[in-house]
Design an enzyme around this catalytic site. Sequence first.
Site, PDB file in Angstrom:
ATOM      1  N   ARG A 171       0.825  -1.221   0.000  1.00  0.00           N
ATOM      2  CA  ARG A 171       0.000   0.000   0.000  1.00  0.00           C
ATOM      3  C   ARG A 171       0.854   1.264   0.000  1.00  0.00           C
ATOM      4  NH1 ARG A 171      -3.899  -2.875  -1.994  1.00  0.00           N
ATOM      5  NH2 ARG A 171      -4.419  -4.631  -0.676  1.00  0.00           N
ATOM      6  N   ASP A 212     -12.175  -1.250   7.302  1.00  0.00           N
ATOM      7  CA  ASP A 212     -10.793  -1.242   6.834  1.00  0.00           C
ATOM      8  C   ASP A 212     -10.424   0.092   6.194  1.00  0.00           C
ATOM      9  OD1 ASP A 212      -8.285  -1.966   6.107  1.00  0.00           O
ATOM     10  OD2 ASP A 212      -8.871  -3.287   4.457  1.00  0.00           O
ATOM     11  N   GLU A 232      -5.166   2.763  15.325  1.00  0.00           N
ATOM     12  CA  GLU A 232      -4.372   2.644  14.102  1.00  0.00           C
ATOM     13  C   GLU A 232      -5.057   3.445  12.996  1.00  0.00           C
ATOM     14  OE1 GLU A 232      -2.551  -1.278  12.963  1.00  0.00           O
ATOM     15  OE2 GLU A 232      -3.595  -0.938  11.070  1.00  0.00           O
ATOM     16  N   GLU A 292      -6.074 -12.590   7.797  1.00  0.00           N
ATOM     17  CA  GLU A 292      -5.681 -12.645   6.385  1.00  0.00           C
ATOM     18  C   GLU A 292      -4.539 -13.633   6.147  1.00  0.00           C
ATOM     19  OE1 GLU A 292      -5.145  -8.447   5.372  1.00  0.00           O
ATOM     20  OE2 GLU A 292      -7.295  -8.313   4.982  1.00  0.00           O
ATOM     21  N   ASN A 349       2.361  -7.851   7.615  1.00  0.00           N
ATOM     22  CA  ASN A 349       2.436  -9.190   7.018  1.00  0.00           C
ATOM     23  C   ASN A 349       3.926  -9.532   7.045  1.00  0.00           C
ATOM     24  OD1 ASN A 349      -0.374  -9.231   6.370  1.00  0.00           O
ATOM     25  ND2 ASN A 349       0.083  -7.848   4.682  1.00  0.00           N
ATOM     26  N   GLU A 401      -4.653   4.261   0.868  1.00  0.00           N
ATOM     27  CA  GLU A 401      -5.019   3.013   0.190  1.00  0.00           C
ATOM     28  C   GLU A 401      -6.380   3.105  -0.492  1.00  0.00           C
ATOM     29  OE1 GLU A 401      -4.995  -0.441   2.728  1.00  0.00           O
ATOM     30  OE2 GLU A 401      -5.975  -1.689   1.216  1.00  0.00           O
ATOM     31  N   ARG A 442      -2.774  -6.602  17.024  1.00  0.00           N
ATOM     32  CA  ARG A 442      -3.807  -5.973  16.193  1.00  0.00           C
ATOM     33  C   ARG A 442      -5.151  -6.684  16.313  1.00  0.00           C
ATOM     34  NH1 ARG A 442      -2.844  -5.676  10.573  1.00  0.00           N
ATOM     35  NH2 ARG A 442      -3.382  -3.483  10.305  1.00  0.00           N
TER      36      ARG A 442
HETATM   37  C1  BDP Z   1      -5.794  -3.910   4.384  1.00  0.00           C
HETATM   38  C2  BDP Z   1      -4.773  -3.916   3.298  1.00  0.00           C
HETATM   39  C3  BDP Z   1      -3.777  -5.018   3.436  1.00  0.00           C
HETATM   40  C4  BDP Z   1      -3.229  -5.041   4.841  1.00  0.00           C
HETATM   41  C5  BDP Z   1      -4.360  -5.168   5.824  1.00  0.00           C
HETATM   42  C6  BDP Z   1      -3.912  -5.045   7.271  1.00  0.00           C
HETATM   43  O1  BDP Z   1      -5.460  -4.034   2.068  1.00  0.00           O
HETATM   44  O2  BDP Z   1      -2.785  -4.794   2.488  1.00  0.00           O
HETATM   45  O3  BDP Z   1      -2.323  -6.084   5.010  1.00  0.00           O
HETATM   46  O4  BDP Z   1      -5.261  -4.130   5.640  1.00  0.00           O
HETATM   47  O5  BDP Z   1      -4.140  -3.988   7.829  1.00  0.00           O
HETATM   48  O6  BDP Z   1      -6.287  -2.615   4.412  1.00  0.00           O
HETATM   49  O7  BDP Z   1      -3.366  -5.976   7.819  1.00  0.00           O
END
Ligand code: BDP
Length: 649
Positions: free
Chosen positions: A187, A384, A406, A310, A229, A412, A343
Amino acid sequence: MSKWWWSLPVLGLSLLSPLPAGAEDGYKLWLRYARVEDPVLLKAYQAAFSSIVVQGKTETDQVLLKELQQGFRGLLGKSLPNSDQPQEGSLLVETPQSSPHFFPPQWDRELQGMAEGSYVIRSIEVNGHHVTAIASESPVGCLYGAFHLLRLLGTQQPVDNLDLSESPKVKRRVLDHWDNLDGTIERGYAGKSLWKWQELPGQVDDRIRDYGRACASIGINGAVLNNVNANPQILTSAYLAKAAALAGALRPYGMKVYLSANFGTPKALKDLPTADPLDPAVAAWWKAKADEIYKLIPDFGGFLVKANSEGQPGPNDYGRSHDQGANMLARALAPHGGIVMWRAFVYQDSVDKDRIKRAYKEFTPLDGKFDPNVFIQVKNGPLDFQPRERFSPLFGAMPRTPLAAELQVTQEYLGHSTHLVYLGTLWKEFLDSDTYAKGKGSQVEKVVTGELDGQKDSLIAGVANTGDDRNWCGHPFAAANWYAFGRLAWDPSLASEDIAGEWTRLTWSNDAEAVTSIVSMMMASREAYVDYTCPLGLNGVFEKDLHYAPDPGMVDPRREDWSAAYYSRADTEGLGFDRTRKGSDAVDQYHKPLPDEFNSLSKCPEKFLLWFHHVPWDQKMKSGNSFWVELCGRYSQGVREAGQQKDQW
Ligand code: BDP
């Protein structure tokens, strides 16, 4: 769906010049130190300052002396010598340690009771001389004071009778860099990562120091270096040495380094067959890892963890809960004073049919179960980082846990680095929201500062928008969001308009017409963006993966809740997600009286309408229009507003 209309506002804004006036290229950000334009003020400032007295010898003292010299040279066209003794017109920078002879004992008492990094700036007399004093308990507080004084000059404020006392309202003001070890940025819209991992630790790019300066100038005191990530490699000895080199470069600017930790690291690095948090060998592995880190980075801040979200590993993989995972890490860090930022961005579909209800349902039962050095880090909204969301109901729902907010500085879902969207207004809407957790007046801001529940530690994180583009953020206006994040993290009660004004004066000009035009563009920009992408509370409608243009009909075969159609719910009846008591009942995750307000089609604020309601196409709106006509009108209004910004520019 055809996206021809999407190009309209983009066309409008792309006519903005990408470069600031003259030969400048944006590298200097808000630290341009351009010569004071007003001749009368210039003379007054020149007369007011004759020398700088910095007696401290720490690295931070050297940094602040250099900054003051550079600042005065630019702003006043005058080099100020560093002298040992205060004279008429000296700028005296003092801590009790560096200047025991000058430091007034009553200031010492005053400052000792204040948060770390607090400072005063005062016009006083020393040995019969008029001087300006910047005083703090620590060199870093003095550095913040130095930047404050330079900001006063840069925005052409009076400096002759100063009596300022400043204290950060949030203790940890952190930028989260979603930077990967290969130099790409998740992002990121401003080039590659600032950290040149391949050159580290042997060579530290000079630019890191300028990054530290920029952060310190707005009070940011921490950086998470890598993507949530997280690549497990970040915790290998080779990468820790690199992180230590960055920590060394940022330390003089008062910045602590933190790392994102992949929960599965001991297994991924093949050191252990499992990452089960209740396995003693796993706990011992993390303890040894923490010991290793603190040998290299004695002031290491701690770990940021994205677990069971995710596809990232986490305690749930072993039938363990979030508190069990977070506490295991927290215990490894606690002896060294480190923290865990765990988180709450989780949305397992088994928890609830409505994605936005899931984090609340998973985390509120765990309130009180986390160790004291664990923060639960919550995105401003429960979905998000959308252009407009209602605040996450977790704020105000976990009184026994420090909650970190956060925010996303990188745009993004807000036009990347192509659209002018000033986020100060978005963040203020969030911070000013009343949670009613303890009755009226329980704003999110008070949850985050710790005031509401008496939390001692506090944290605001912003997902950074920096990269190695020459102008740092991809577009000069994107830098305003970096600036606003730092200023609001320091003091969430600041007004977004004042912050925009400061940034404009420091970045572009003090010319009254320029300031008025630019600030009004900035102040209207987020609302315009909401209107031309997702008006009236519409949400989650952005195109797959890229998240740039809206695509309300998009269906993502991978997950229902990654599909725009899941959120927009357009059908023959109407549009929007029914979260009332007849629908998913997300409204009842809020404290009274909010549920009743959100539940009612007539009482729900129109800007959140489609967030909570499936609105019939022919519903009569406050304006008297039908919902359909109103919706079309909002899109058009957003486009008109963007066009107007072009004219203003
Ligand atoms: C989303 C994004 C992704 C992030 C995720 C996060 O699309 O790339 O890894 O959040 O915050 O907004 O972990």
